[in-house]
Design an enzyme around this catalytic site. Structure first.
Site, PDB file in Angstrom:
ATOM      1  N   THR A 199      68.558  78.259  79.695  1.00  0.00           N
ATOM      2  CA  THR A 199      68.153  76.864  79.841  1.00  0.00           C
ATOM      3  C   THR A 199      66.676  76.704  79.513  1.00  0.00           C
ATOM      4  O   THR A 199      65.837  77.384  80.089  1.00  0.00           O
ATOM      5  CB  THR A 199      68.389  76.400  81.285  1.00  0.00           C
ATOM      6  OG1 THR A 199      69.704  76.747  81.659  1.00  0.00           O
ATOM      7  CG2 THR A 199      68.189  74.912  81.396  1.00  0.00           C
ATOM      8  N   GLN A 200      66.384  75.826  78.593  1.00  0.00           N
ATOM      9  CA  GLN A 200      65.002  75.569  78.239  1.00  0.00           C
ATOM     10  C   GLN A 200      64.505  74.262  78.837  1.00  0.00           C
ATOM     11  O   GLN A 200      63.324  74.054  78.993  1.00  0.00           O
ATOM     12  CB  GLN A 200      64.847  75.509  76.717  1.00  0.00           C
ATOM     13  CG  GLN A 200      65.264  76.782  76.035  1.00  0.00           C
ATOM     14  CD  GLN A 200      64.462  77.980  76.511  1.00  0.00           C
ATOM     15  OE1 GLN A 200      63.241  77.939  76.571  1.00  0.00           O
ATOM     16  NE2 GLN A 200      65.145  79.036  76.894  1.00  0.00           N
TER      17      GLN A 200
END
Lengths: 260, 294, 264
Positions: A33-34
């Site tokens: 997850t960015q």
């Protein structure tokens, strides 16, 4: 199944272009997850003499789009604790499932130990810190409200970095800027929280929810509110903000029905 | 049994010429010596009860539970070899939690029973294993409300595509019993263990139709039936362990829990009382609308 | 005509069947937008005396300009049996990223306890200090983002103090300030504890002035110094305030003292 779609009778490459394998990347770096995608905004909570009041609105936003308007961001655990989630909704759902399975396993032993709010908060802290240390964070800011081992009101925060703290009143997200100053007027310290009545606590939270609806663009006037005491959890999930005042708006262009 | 010496009973997974698996039949024998266990499916919930023979005065009263929680809404009680029962429960918990991981929703009692039936049956197929020495009663309440999906955040659309269909009857009480062979049936009332014959006779007298006895009556009947079934082994002392699962608006809110101490003691008091005044007026008319088994 | 079964390699740029030109992903390393650290502000301080050591820290926790809470302890007992601190004789003060600080505290605490269970005697402060350096260095390439100060009494019963950088470089010192207001407090400590820039009056002129000999200070004076250091730091640093937590380690055990600080 193979990943050679031509073999399944796919339209010709020379007409439609090559098949895109990138969707099923077998090699290369694992993506984590960015950034959060569908998000919930602030969660507010305040301690009072017999327990804790916690609230969050029912909106899940997709960027600036008010995407889901019926989202319950307060989760009860064990019938004794409420967890309020801000941030990514899918990560919230993951955590909710995690807590559910934890609760089920706890109940395998009828006379065994029951996790209180403090235990649950410690557990969540470990989960969140582990995930941030793996560079795969759960993108949430969480408030845990309930009672501790001595049945005294318990309220604490944990976020995607594993940062944790406790305070007589807490607010995540925009609420930290807009609601926390208001709540601290009610409970400047633990002593004040020990004298605060339930009615005043609920009133304080409702007031803050209104402030947030006025000034936080990613908020909604539908919200959930829970009161946690020794008697249990009183959770209301379909509350509507009352006594809104838009009197200031009629002179401001863009708010009302001005023609010119 | 005339099988002794024929050799067909020495290995699991081997049929005798007349089509029997003796190892399974021996497992059933193990069950027949276990404490009596009953399950009653009432209109608004399920009761599970077991007669726990006190094998030693050194055991703590009320400890060493024999009825297990598998998921929030499912309980299991087994009669026979206790460790086999524990393994059965461990498998049931794995099945229930893997169902949740897969479908994000609680497993139905029927599906759970199906999977456990298949699991138990697999232990009759191989020479390297022996069949389960337990018959297990599985009681559950499948939510009558919308299935609560784990992690679900909203209510979904009220109308249109994906909208709610109202007034659909769903959920309710469920009761299954699995035997060492892997055979399982759904029951209105189930009994196994040493006193099963007496217990079944008593169960058949009850009105267990969908409009029949309530959960609280069920608790009292279960206690009484365990006491009746104990009559044949009166010399041994026993403890009564009971759990129940009610509807969502009932006392346990759809969860599998122990019957509260006060209610259990009240049920035991009534059970003892009915046994005392039982000696002469035994002849009650049989209210047999449904024949349960065989 | 190209073969309808032409196979694009996995390494090739993706071509969408509905796009005119193949979109080529920007080459080079992808930058993570997740940053695993934050600064929770606050300051810590340690001073040793002849037969005691004092570790102190303010109790404010911050995120940017926000005050998270007015009471988040930064000074911890290490190796004690319960919350009361009985059995402990070592104290750790951490500031920087609070989540790392707490993780570090818990690891060190567990190790000091294990040492006691396995060897049947308490860990010496010297050994604990080396162990802490090892723990920090083990995460050399993903460090605990904290400045740690470890305090206790050495084998001779003298006050011992060790200060660390985030990757485990450490040194025994008389006194050390760390954290947000370190640069405000440290010069004050140099002057007041080690008597830097203090001279013996009338001992000479110019370079012939004799430096004042540093002597270990009595406990009362040190406690006062700590309070003064913090109430001054509060005036000049926005991340310091709310409360002062002091741990005094003597041969009789660890005593915790709390003083309110300004909450502005």
């Amino acid at each position: 199944m193979n990943h050679f779609p031509q073999a399944w009778g796919r339209p010709r490459d020379d007409v439609y272009g090559a098949y895109n394998h990138s969707y099923l990347q077998m090699t290369g770096p694992k993506q984590h997850t960015q950034s959060p995608i569908v998000t919930g905004t602030s969660v507010l909570a305040i301690k009072f003499k017999d327990g804790v009041v916690i609230a969050a609105d029912n909106l899940a936003s997709y960027g600036s789009l008010a995407r889901f308007t019926d989202v319950k961001r307060l989760r009860t655990f064990n019938d004794t604790t409420v967890v309020g989630f801000g941030g990514d909704v899918s990560d919230m759902q993951y955590l909710d499932r995690l807590l559910n399975s934890l609760d089920i396993e706890e109940n395998y032993y009828p006379e065994g130990h029951r996790l209180n709010a403090q235990n649950l908060h410690t557990y969540l802290t470990k989960v969140m810190y582990k995930r941030r240390s793996d560079f795969n964070p759960l993108w949430n800011a969480i408030l845990v409200a309930g009672l501790d081992g001595e049945e005294k009101p318990f309220l604490a925060y944990v976020d995607l970095l594993g940062t944790r703290y406790s305070s007589p009143s807490l607010a995540t997200g925009f609420g930290a800027h807009l609601a926390q100053p208001v709540l601290r007027e009610y409970v400047p310290d633990e002593k004040a929280a020990e004298n605060l009545t339930q009615e005043t606590a609920v009133e304080a939270i409702k007031k803050c929810m209104k402030v947030l609806f006025y000034r936080d663009a990613r908020s909604l006037d539908k919200y959930s509110i829970a009161v946690i005491t020794k008697e249990g959890v009183d959770l209301k999930e379909d509350e509507k903000l009352e006594n809104q005042s838009w009197a200031f708006a009629d002179r401001i262009r863009g708010y009302g029905a001005q023609v010119v | 049994m005339t099988s002794i010496g024929t050799g067909y009973d020495l290995s699991n997974s081997v049929f005798s010429p007349d089509g029997r698996n003796f190892q399974v039949e021996y497992a059933v024998k193990a069950v027949e010596n276990g404490g009596t266990a009953v399950g009653i499916r009432c209109k608004d919930g399920v009761v599970l009860a077991i007669e726990k023979i006190i094998t030693s005065k050194l055991l703590k009263v009320g400890a060493n539970k024999r009825i297990s929680t598998v998921d929030r809404h499912v309980g299991v009680v087994s009669s026979g070899l206790v460790p086999d029962g524990r393994h059965f429960v461990a498998r049931a918990r794995d099945e229930a939690s893997s169902w949740r991981k897969f479908y994000k929703a609680p497993i139905s009692t029927a599906m759970l029973s199906n999977r456990l039936g298949a699991y138990v049956q697999a232990y009759t197929l191989y020479s390297s294993v022996r069949p389960f020495g337990v018959t297990s009663i599985i009681g559950g309440w499948d939510s009558e409300a919308d299935i609560p999906v784990d992690g679900q955040v909203g209510n979904g659309p009220q109308v249109g595509a994906g909208g709610k269909v109202t007034d659909v009857k769903k959920g309710g009480p469920a009761l299954y019993m699995i035997e060492p062979s892997g055979q399982y049936w759904g029951y209105y009332g189930a009994a196994t263990g040493k006193g099963r014959q007496a217990a079944k006779a008593e169960l058949e007298k009850l009105d267990l139709s969908p409009t029949g006895i309530s959960l609280e009556e069920g608790v009292k009947e279960a206690a009484r039936i365990i006491y009746v079934a104990h009559e044949d082994s009166k010399d041994k002392e026993f403890e009564l362990e009971m759990t129940w699962i009610s509807s969502l608006d009932g006392p346990t809110k759809g969860r599998h829990q122990e019957v509260p101490k006060e209610l259990r003691e009240e049920a035991e008091r009534l059970a003892k009382k009915s046994l005392e005044g039982d000696d002469d007026d035994e002849e009650e008319e049989k209210t047999g609308e449904e024949k349960m088994e065989e | 005509m190209a073969s309808a079964f032409m196979q694009p390699g996995f390494g090739e740029a993706p071509g969408y069947s509905f796009s005119q030109a193949p979109t080529v992903a920007a080459s080079g390393a992808r930058e993570h937008s997740f940053y695993p650290y934050t600064d929770n502000g606050g300051s810590t301080l340690g001073i040793t005396g002849q037969d005691f050591a004092i570790l102190a820290g303010d109790t404010r926790s911050t995120s940017g300009y926000n005050i998270n809470t007015r009471y988040a302890p930064k000074v911890f007992r290490i190796g004690s049996d319960d919350e009361s601190g009985a059995g402990g004789h070592i104290v750790l003060a951490v500031c920087g990223f609070a989540a790392d600080g707490e993780a570090l505290k818990e690891r060190l605490d567990a190790m000091v306890k294990m040492y006691r269970y396995q060897h049947g005697k308490p860990m010496s402060v010297k050994a604990c200090a080396q162990r802490l350096a090892t723990i920090l260095y083990q995460k050399r390439f993903f460090p605990y983002y904290v400045h740690a100060i470890l305090g206790g009494l050495d084998e001779e019963g003298k006050g011992a103090l060790y200060s660390y950088d985030p990757v485990g470089s450490y040194e025994r010192e008389q006194c050390r300030a760390a954290g947000a207001a370190a640069s405000l407090i440290m010069p004050f400590l140099d002057n007041q504890v080690n008597f830097k820039n203090q001279f013996v009056p009338g001992s000479g002129v110019g370079h012939f002035l004799e430096a004042r000999e540093p002597l270990p200070l009595p406990r009362k004076d040190v406690e006062e110094l700590v309070r003064d250091a913090f109430s001054s730091a509060v005036e000049r640093h926005i991340e310091v305030g709310d409360g002062l937590q002091m741990m005094v380690i003597t041969k009789d055990g660890v005593e915790e003292i709390y003083h309110p600080l300004k909450r502005d």
